[in-house]
Design a protein around this motif. Structure first.
Motif, PDB file in Angstrom:
ATOM      1  N   VAL A  13       0.830  -1.205   0.000  1.00  0.00           N
ATOM      2  CA  VAL A  13       0.000   0.000   0.000  1.00  0.00           C
ATOM      3  C   VAL A  13       0.864   1.256   0.000  1.00  0.00           C
ATOM      4  N   ALA A  14       1.778   1.362   0.961  1.00  0.00           N
ATOM      5  CA  ALA A  14       2.615   2.555   1.053  1.00  0.00           C
ATOM      6  C   ALA A  14       3.523   2.698  -0.161  1.00  0.00           C
ATOM      7  N   GLY A  15       4.086   1.587  -0.636  1.00  0.00           N
ATOM      8  CA  GLY A  15       4.981   1.648  -1.784  1.00  0.00           C
ATOM      9  C   GLY A  15       4.295   2.139  -3.041  1.00  0.00           C
ATOM     10  N   CYS A  16       3.057   1.727  -3.263  1.00  0.00           N
ATOM     11  CA  CYS A  16       2.303   2.203  -4.431  1.00  0.00           C
ATOM     12  C   CYS A  16       2.083   3.707  -4.355  1.00  0.00           C
ATOM     13  N   LEU A  64      10.225   1.130  -8.323  1.00  0.00           N
ATOM     14  CA  LEU A  64       9.435   0.431  -7.312  1.00  0.00           C
ATOM     15  C   LEU A  64       9.732  -1.057  -7.405  1.00  0.00           C
ATOM     16  N   VAL A  65      10.108  -1.666  -6.276  1.00  0.00           N
ATOM     17  CA  VAL A  65      10.514  -3.067  -6.243  1.00  0.00           C
ATOM     18  C   VAL A  65       9.532  -3.862  -5.397  1.00  0.00           C
ATOM     19  N   GLU A  66       8.999  -4.957  -5.961  1.00  0.00           N
ATOM     20  CA  GLU A  66       8.045  -5.808  -5.240  1.00  0.00           C
ATOM     21  C   GLU A  66       8.467  -7.268  -5.360  1.00  0.00           C
ATOM     22  N   ALA A  67       8.413  -7.985  -4.231  1.00  0.00           N
ATOM     23  CA  ALA A  67       8.829  -9.382  -4.216  1.00  0.00           C
ATOM     24  C   ALA A  67       7.825 -10.307  -4.892  1.00  0.00           C
ATOM     25  N   GLY A  68       6.563  -9.891  -4.944  1.00  0.00           N
ATOM     26  CA  GLY A  68       5.522 -10.726  -5.525  1.00  0.00           C
ATOM     27  C   GLY A  68       5.198 -10.334  -6.951  1.00  0.00           C
ATOM     28  N   ALA A 107       1.429 -19.317  10.889  1.00  0.00           N
ATOM     29  CA  ALA A 107       0.512 -18.977  11.977  1.00  0.00           C
ATOM     30  C   ALA A 107      -0.377 -17.802  11.570  1.00  0.00           C
ATOM     31  N   PHE A 108      -1.553 -17.719  12.175  1.00  0.00           N
ATOM     32  CA  PHE A 108      -2.552 -16.718  11.775  1.00  0.00           C
ATOM     33  C   PHE A 108      -2.023 -15.294  11.881  1.00  0.00           C
ATOM     34  N   HIS A 109      -1.144 -15.031  12.835  1.00  0.00           N
ATOM     35  CA  HIS A 109      -0.677 -13.656  13.027  1.00  0.00           C
ATOM     36  C   HIS A 109       0.421 -13.262  12.047  1.00  0.00           C
ATOM     37  N   ARG A 110       0.875 -14.203  11.201  1.00  0.00           N
ATOM     38  CA  ARG A 110       1.998 -13.928  10.314  1.00  0.00           C
ATOM     39  C   ARG A 110       1.573 -13.555   8.898  1.00  0.00           C
ATOM     40  N   VAL A 111       0.295 -13.503   8.613  1.00  0.00           N
ATOM     41  CA  VAL A 111      -0.171 -13.279   7.243  1.00  0.00           C
ATOM     42  C   VAL A 111       0.299 -11.918   6.735  1.00  0.00           C
ATOM     43  N   ARG A 112       1.002 -11.925   5.594  1.00  0.00           N
ATOM     44  CA  ARG A 112       1.460 -10.689   4.966  1.00  0.00           C
ATOM     45  C   ARG A 112       1.508 -10.905   3.460  1.00  0.00           C
ATOM     46  N   ALA A 113       1.107  -9.901   2.741  1.00  0.00           N
ATOM     47  CA  ALA A 113       0.932 -10.024   1.297  1.00  0.00           C
ATOM     48  C   ALA A 113       2.270 -10.048   0.571  1.00  0.00           C
ATOM     49  N   ARG A 114       2.293 -10.763  -0.559  1.00  0.00           N
ATOM     50  CA  ARG A 114       3.448 -10.772  -1.454  1.00  0.00           C
ATOM     51  C   ARG A 114       2.901 -10.602  -2.878  1.00  0.00           C
ATOM     52  N   ILE A 115       2.511  -9.376  -3.186  1.00  0.00           N
ATOM     53  CA  ILE A 115       1.877  -9.044  -4.459  1.00  0.00           C
ATOM     54  C   ILE A 115       1.869  -7.527  -4.580  1.00  0.00           C
ATOM     55  N   LEU A 116       1.965  -7.004  -5.793  1.00  0.00           N
ATOM     56  CA  LEU A 116       1.878  -5.562  -5.963  1.00  0.00           C
ATOM     57  C   LEU A 116       0.505  -5.092  -5.485  1.00  0.00           C
ATOM     58  N   GLY A 117       0.506  -4.099  -4.609  1.00  0.00           N
ATOM     59  CA  GLY A 117      -0.732  -3.666  -3.959  1.00  0.00           C
ATOM     60  C   GLY A 117      -0.811  -4.117  -2.523  1.00  0.00           C
ATOM     61  N   GLY A 118       0.026  -5.088  -2.159  1.00  0.00           N
ATOM     62  CA  GLY A 118       0.162  -5.489  -0.770  1.00  0.00           C
ATOM     63  C   GLY A 118      -1.127  -5.919  -0.101  1.00  0.00           C
ATOM     64  N   SER A 119      -1.288  -5.480   1.145  1.00  0.00           N
ATOM     65  CA  SER A 119      -2.419  -5.927   1.950  1.00  0.00           C
ATOM     66  C   SER A 119      -3.764  -5.493   1.377  1.00  0.00           C
ATOM     67  N   SER A 120      -3.783  -4.469   0.527  1.00  0.00           N
ATOM     68  CA  SER A 120      -5.050  -4.054  -0.078  1.00  0.00           C
ATOM     69  C   SER A 120      -5.587  -5.113  -1.034  1.00  0.00           C
ATOM     70  N   ALA A 178      -4.623  -0.940  -4.061  1.00  0.00           N
ATOM     71  CA  ALA A 178      -3.776   0.248  -4.179  1.00  0.00           C
ATOM     72  C   ALA A 178      -3.008   0.282  -5.492  1.00  0.00           C
ATOM     73  N   ALA A 179      -2.727  -0.880  -6.079  1.00  0.00           N
ATOM     74  CA  ALA A 179      -2.058  -0.894  -7.380  1.00  0.00           C
ATOM     75  C   ALA A 179      -2.970  -0.314  -8.457  1.00  0.00           C
ATOM     76  N   PHE A 180      -4.265  -0.628  -8.403  1.00  0.00           N
ATOM     77  CA  PHE A 180      -5.204  -0.036  -9.349  1.00  0.00           C
ATOM     78  C   PHE A 180      -5.314   1.467  -9.134  1.00  0.00           C
ATOM     79  N   ALA A 181      -5.421   1.865  -7.865  1.00  0.00           N
ATOM     80  CA  ALA A 181      -5.679   3.268  -7.545  1.00  0.00           C
ATOM     81  C   ALA A 181      -4.496   4.169  -7.863  1.00  0.00           C
ATOM     82  N   TYR A 182      -3.294   3.713  -7.523  1.00  0.00           N
ATOM     83  CA  TYR A 182      -2.127   4.584  -7.635  1.00  0.00           C
ATOM     84  C   TYR A 182      -1.249   4.283  -8.847  1.00  0.00           C
TER      85      TYR A 182
END
Length: 496
Positions: free
Chosen positions: A19-22, A38-42, A73-86, A182-186
């Protein structure tokens, strides 16, 4: 490889396409004289929405294909895609209280006040095309919960603006079930066509090369080979779990921890990876009546069944006047985990602790960038026991709300949740997935501060962090909208 090949140099490299990177990439590249990478791992699925996977677009579910650890584990979920958690979260946008901004202002200065951030909040709302939940998306459960909240004396409020405790509907980055990330928006086609913007997807950031107090390059893995990115300014936007691990692998962090992994200490910053704060919660399951199951099935047949569409901001007895420290979230629909027979659904109400005192940490397991970090959320572990007390207060409020909804769902057998022993209650804790704080901002004389109020890393020239990790405390809100606004503000700071 000792000296990986370098790509063409840039004015600014933004490391992390969430989100912030976009936001940063779009805003900084508005200046045609500034080259931005802009560099993204996903993956990046391109500028056209129709080319994106349906699972990512479906706002009725929480996709888990594009994450760092599929079975973590449930608390470790983090996105690996352009747009991130959005791309993988619930598309909800709410805002915090004035008390949140007072905390941030003490750490980062006046630019973090509610008044100063307001134009950036509005800018983010417009760019993300946020909209209020329409009536047609309210299930019988959600509409009944809205009425119950009113009857219990809660005031209706705007959930995505500064305000007071109360009930209401969030703003959504989704329309008719399609998630607008966020990738669509920004990074729309016009932005992507800028000759001064380069987007690199499927590129893993390894570490920063920090020498003599300055970043000399960013080492990454592109198509299986190491490369070095060079720039005048490097901006970390890898998120609350990712940004501290990049810093640690770069030798920026607690010297003793770095030594454990054979990493040369370039800047001894004890706060890196500490101060992890997330919003724990407890779900109270209820048994839906035949009427509720039928109504939910009819809504699902229409293609308009959403598990949650309203919430209540509530204040425990420990909360400052005018603020709130709880979200009460009624949900009804398909279970998040597992499955039920056709025509049967899960219902309940969660109490989420929005302003936790407990603090966890993020640490390296090894210096290998492919190795997942060690994440310790430390939910409900504050020495004074306040977090546990606030959760119990929230569960008492859940009981009141559930009683008002008993014509649609009834409690199961067993003791009420708020009366459970401490260990049993801790065993039922889940998370709202809003971690912050692992690169916390604060003055240079604060030994736990990592960045200043502009995101500049203490003691390392040319390096900034501009994501949720710099927030010293979690806001009493879902964090997507606050992070969008903060990124908008920091982009302007970087651009001037």
């Amino acid at each position: 490889m000792t000296n990986p090949p370098a790509l063409p140099g840039f004015d600014t490299v933004v490391l992390g396409g969430g989100v912030a990177g976009c936001v940063l990439a779009a805003r900084l590249s508005e200046n045609p004289d500034r080259s931005v990478c802009l560099v993204e791992a996903g993956p990046d699925h391109g500028p056209r929405q129709e080319s994106w996977p349906q699972k990512v677009l479906n706002a009725r579910a929480l996709p888990r294909d594009d994450v760092w650890e599929r079975h973590g584990a449930f608390h470790r979920v983090r996105a690996r895609i352009l747009g991130g958690s959005s791309c993988i979260k619930g598309a909800w946008n709410t805002w915090g209280s004035h008390a949140d901004h007072a905390e941030w202002t003490r750490a980062g200065g006046d630019r973090w006040s509610a008044t100063a951030l307001e134009p950036y909040r509005l800018r983010a709302v417009e760019r993300m095309a946020l909209r209020t939940v329409p009536d047609r998306e309210l299930s019988l459960w959600a509409s009944s919960a809205l009425l119950a909240a009113r009857d219990l004396g809660h005031e209706e409020v705007d959930m995505a603006a500064p305000g007071r405790p109360g009930y209401g509907r969030p703003l959504l980055n989704a329309v008719d079930g399609l998630r607008f990330n966020a990738a669509f928006a920004y990074l729309d086609p016009a932005v992507r066509s800028r000759p001064n913007l380069t987007i690199l997807s499927d590129v893993l950031v390894d570490r920063l090369d920090v020498r003599a107090g300055r970043v000399r390059g960013a080492r990454a893995v592109l198509d299986g080979r190491p490369v070095t990115l060079t720039a005048d300014t490097y901006v970390l936007t890898c998120g609350t779990f990712g940004s501290p691990t990049v810093l640690l692998r770069s030798g920026v962090g607690p010297a003793a921890h770095l030594a454990e992994h054979g990493i040369r200490c370039a800047a001894d910053l004890p706060g890196v990876g500490g101060n992890l704060s997330d919003q724990p919660g407890v779900f109270v399951p209820l048994s839906p009546t035949r009427e509720l199951n039928a109504a939910l099935a009819a809504k699902e047949a229409e293609g308009r069944l959403y598990v949650s569409r309203m919430l209540i901001r509530a204040a425990s007895e420990y909360c400052p006047d005018g603020a709130w420290d709880l979200h009460l979230l009624p949900t009804a629909g398909p279970p998040l985990v597992g499955a039920l027979p056709p025509g049967q659904y899960e219902a309940g109400v969660s109490a989420f602790l929005m302003k936790p005192a407990s603090r966890g940490q993020v640490r390296l397991r090894s210096a290998d960038p492919e190795a997942p970090p060690e994440i310790t959320p430390a939910f409900l572990t504050d020495p004074g026991g306040r977090d546990l007390a606030v959760v119990r207060s929230g569960l008492e409020k859940v009981r009141e709300l559930a009683s008002a909804l008993k014509s649609l769902a009834v409690p199961g057998d067993g003791a009420p949740a708020h009366t459970l022993p401490d260990d049993e209650l801790r065993g039922r804790v889940g998370t709202y997935w809003h971690p912050v704080g692992t690169c916390a901002m604060g003055p240079a004389d604060d030994p736990q501060a990592v960045v200043d109020g502009q995101g500049a890393v203490h003691g390392v020239a040319g390096l900034r962090v501009a994501d949720a990790s710099i927030l010293p405390t979690v806001p009493a809100a879902n964090t997507q909208l606050p992070v969008l606004a903060v990124a908008e503000m920091l982009a302007q700071t970087l651009g001037t």
